[in-house]
Design an enzyme around this catalytic site. Sequence first.
Site, PDB file in Angstrom:
ATOM      1  N   LYS A 191       0.547  -1.393   0.044  1.00 17.35           N
ATOM      2  CA  LYS A 191       0.110   0.020  -0.067  1.00 17.35           C
ATOM      3  C   LYS A 191       0.695   1.367   0.037  1.00 17.35           C
ATOM      4  O   LYS A 191       1.425   1.503   0.880  1.00 17.35           O
ATOM      5  CB  LYS A 191      -0.880  -0.092   1.233  1.00 17.35           C
ATOM      6  CG  LYS A 191      -2.156   1.036   0.681  1.00 17.35           C
ATOM      7  CD  LYS A 191      -2.431   1.736   2.281  1.00 17.35           C
ATOM      8  CE  LYS A 191      -1.904   2.794   2.877  1.00 17.35           C
ATOM      9  NZ  LYS A 191      -1.668   3.969   2.140  1.00 17.35           N
ATOM     10  N   CYS A 300      13.763  10.369   7.230  1.00 20.31           N
ATOM     11  CA  CYS A 300      13.472   9.905   8.758  1.00 20.31           C
ATOM     12  C   CYS A 300      14.835  10.269   9.448  1.00 20.31           C
ATOM     13  O   CYS A 300      14.783  10.390  10.389  1.00 20.31           O
ATOM     14  CB  CYS A 300      13.017   8.485   8.830  1.00 20.31           C
ATOM     15  SG  CYS A 300      13.834   7.595   7.469  1.00 20.31           S
TER      16      CYS A 300
HETATM   17  P1  NAI Z   1       1.814   8.259   8.454  1.00 25.99           P
HETATM   18  O1  NAI Z   1       2.479   7.227   9.115  1.00 25.99           O
HETATM   19  O2  NAI Z   1       0.150   8.533   8.831  1.00 25.99           O
HETATM   20  O3  NAI Z   1       1.723   7.572   6.889  1.00 25.99           O
HETATM   21  C1  NAI Z   1       2.502   6.683   6.488  1.00 25.99           C
HETATM   22  C2  NAI Z   1       1.752   5.410   5.825  1.00 25.99           C
HETATM   23  O4  NAI Z   1       0.992   4.712   6.544  1.00 25.99           O
HETATM   24  C3  NAI Z   1       0.793   5.995   4.659  1.00 25.99           C
HETATM   25  O5  NAI Z   1       0.774   4.865   3.715  1.00 25.99           O
HETATM   26  C4  NAI Z   1      -0.546   6.028   5.267  1.00 25.99           C
HETATM   27  O6  NAI Z   1      -1.338   5.814   4.342  1.00 25.99           O
HETATM   28  C5  NAI Z   1      -0.351   4.919   6.330  1.00 25.99           C
HETATM   29  N1  NAI Z   1      -1.262   4.814   7.355  1.00 25.99           N
HETATM   30  C6  NAI Z   1      -1.530   5.749   8.063  1.00 25.99           C
HETATM   31  N2  NAI Z   1      -2.572   5.594   8.996  1.00 25.99           N
HETATM   32  C7  NAI Z   1      -2.692   4.124   9.177  1.00 25.99           C
HETATM   33  C8  NAI Z   1      -3.363   3.314   9.921  1.00 25.99           C
HETATM   34  N3  NAI Z   1      -3.946   3.528  10.866  1.00 25.99           N
HETATM   35  N4  NAI Z   1      -2.925   2.079   9.384  1.00 25.99           N
HETATM   36  C9  NAI Z   1      -2.441   1.480   8.538  1.00 25.99           C
HETATM   37  N5  NAI Z   1      -1.861   2.362   7.756  1.00 25.99           N
HETATM   38  C10 NAI Z   1      -1.802   3.771   8.083  1.00 25.99           C
HETATM   39  O7  NAI Z   1       2.396   9.426   8.030  1.00 25.99           O
HETATM   40  P2  NAI Z   1       1.748  10.933   7.651  1.00 25.99           P
HETATM   41  O8  NAI Z   1       0.704  11.288   8.361  1.00 25.99           O
HETATM   42  O9  NAI Z   1       2.064  10.919   6.316  1.00 25.99           O
HETATM   43  O10 NAI Z   1       3.111  11.991   8.272  1.00 25.99           O
HETATM   44  C11 NAI Z   1       3.093  12.403   9.529  1.00 25.99           C
HETATM   45  C12 NAI Z   1       4.487  12.408  10.196  1.00 25.99           C
HETATM   46  O11 NAI Z   1       5.085  10.993  10.049  1.00 25.99           O
HETATM   47  C13 NAI Z   1       5.493  13.225   9.446  1.00 25.99           C
HETATM   48  O12 NAI Z   1       5.613  14.730   9.637  1.00 25.99           O
HETATM   49  C14 NAI Z   1       6.708  12.670   9.880  1.00 25.99           C
HETATM   50  O13 NAI Z   1       7.101  13.104  11.085  1.00 25.99           O
HETATM   51  C15 NAI Z   1       6.239  11.205   9.963  1.00 25.99           C
HETATM   52  N6  NAI Z   1       6.899  10.332   8.800  1.00 25.99           N
HETATM   53  C16 NAI Z   1       7.852   9.447   8.858  1.00 25.99           C
HETATM   54  C17 NAI Z   1       8.278   8.806   7.784  1.00 25.99           C
HETATM   55  C18 NAI Z   1       9.579   8.019   8.130  1.00 25.99           C
HETATM   56  O14 NAI Z   1      10.165   7.923   7.019  1.00 25.99           O
HETATM   57  N7  NAI Z   1       9.862   7.554   8.986  1.00 25.99           N
HETATM   58  C19 NAI Z   1       7.602   8.842   6.786  1.00 25.99           C
HETATM   59  C20 NAI Z   1       6.475   9.711   6.616  1.00 25.99           C
HETATM   60  C21 NAI Z   1       5.884  10.381   7.747  1.00 25.99           C
END
Ligand code: NAI
Length: 497
Positions: A191, A300
């Site tokens: 996904k 990240c």
């Molecule tokens: P997110 O964690 O919500 O999204 C990442 C992925 O998880 C996306 O594919 C999303 O559709 C999916 N997702 C979201 N909620 C879910 C759930 N309940 N169950 C299963 N899958 C789910 O991150 P978002 O909202 O895009 O970004 C928020 C913050 O997260 C950013 O500001 C950053 O701080 C952090 N982040 C960290 C990343 C990393 O590489 N470690 C990457 C993206 C965001």
Amino acid sequence: MTTQATPDIKSPFLQQQPVKMLIGGQWVESASGKTFETMNPSTGEVLAHVAEGDSEDVNRAVAAARKAFESGPWPKLTPSQRGRLLLKLADLIEQNTEELAQLETLDNGKPIKYAKGGDVPLTADHFRYFAGWATKIEGETIPVSIPNMFTYTLREPLGVVGQIIPWNFPLQMASWKLAPALTCGNTVILKPAEQTPLTALRLGELICEAGFPAGVVNIIPGFGETAGAALVAHPDVDKIAFTGSTEVGKKIARVCTDTLKKVTLELGGKSPNIIFPDADMKFAIRGALNAIYFNQGEVCTAGSRLFIHSSVYDQVMSGLSEGASRMKVGVGLDPTTDMGPLVSQEQLNRVTGYIETGKNEGARIITGGERPGGDIAQGYFMRPTIFDGVQDEMTIAREEIFGPVVVALPFEDVEEVATRANKSIYGLAAGVWTNDVKKAHKVAAALKAGVVWVNTYNQFDAAAPFGGYKQSGYGREMGHAVLDAYTQTKTVWVNLR
Ligand code: NAI
Ligand code: MG
């Protein structure tokens, strides 16, 4: 520039209405018929309409992946044949570099020079590295102390794996997830993030073209709370691999306990980057700029807490502000752009919110902190930003901002900086700049982080393990370390008496 509606892409990919999802080798619309929009963050315009997956689509994809794992051609392929498919895919990625790079830049906003020179070749490289492992996943013979027993282990795939990825490196994240899972013989439902679904879906076309059997890779674009959550909760999924926010990672880990799914998590960070006074300052300043501003700070591992020895503080700060103000902020497709827009209005709001909080808590902006105007005002841009006068306890020094914002923190000595650097819920990465080899190794050992870069930053290679300490996650990706996350060990006892 505000008109990017019809980008210069030769492929008919973007002409699909809507862009479809991949289930069991077929390109299909969502069961509900719903679609969602993906935007071009450089312009704020709609780039494409994409089939919106939900639980019904996830159910179909899991059924297809299960069938492919249990009875399709996939389990009958030899390791060598699996490896060849991965090599073929790597070749196809390379042959389509231009198109993939453009799609990545249009959907994510990142500068085309990095998409073309970094994201796409590293994606191909990842598949190639893991293609080599297909033939090298070995069990062991075990010298047990029970007479007449011949005891050995087999390393078997886990089964059906759900993989959920973020939007900052859409194509690379897809390869980090798919390549090890496939080389070990699993089947997958991927996904992609709702902000950036396009390159994963184009990769799906290349996966079909490479000749992977139907159902081995299924790709379901959609939202986290619906498609993502359905995948995590599905009883017939054996493992979830996730990269994204720590908040969602914790939610996923909780849901996975209900079915005791295996889970690996690559989560957030607030990585310390430490400049000692004996460092080569030119490299250290350039390194600190790259550590925070590469990929708009949406990384990240971003070096977002910059510890600078007090004796070189002023020198480093003036080098940083000069470097930051020289960076060209512009639309992703412009080959001279150094920093593109943030991925979405939501991410821009989040970053802007942190900048306001920093000011309210008493930190001072040295450079940046505002949006560029003029002909790029419609995109989700933020200038490279540096905060001075920061205390360790401030929100901007503790929380992941995920944008082009660095906090500068002066320090006096080695023990002090190691203690302060480790005072974080995160432990993903760290940087150390020094020409003293003893100090370099001592500090590398003292830092609680899954990766430490010495006199460099943001280096990644398919062969080098990557992952977090503390709340930055469970498990490792890349290198042979990741193979443990996609196989399980079976011990076979044979009585030879
Ligand atoms: P997110 O964690 O919500 O999204 C990442 C992925 O998880 C996306 O594919 C999303 O559709 C999916 N997702 C979201 N909620 C879910 C759930 N309940 N169950 C299963 N899958 C789910 O991150 P978002 O909202 O895009 O970004 C928020 C913050 O997260 C950013 O500001 C950053 O701080 C952090 N982040 C960290 C990343 C990393 O590489 N470690 C990457 C993206 C965001
Ligand atoms: Mg987009």
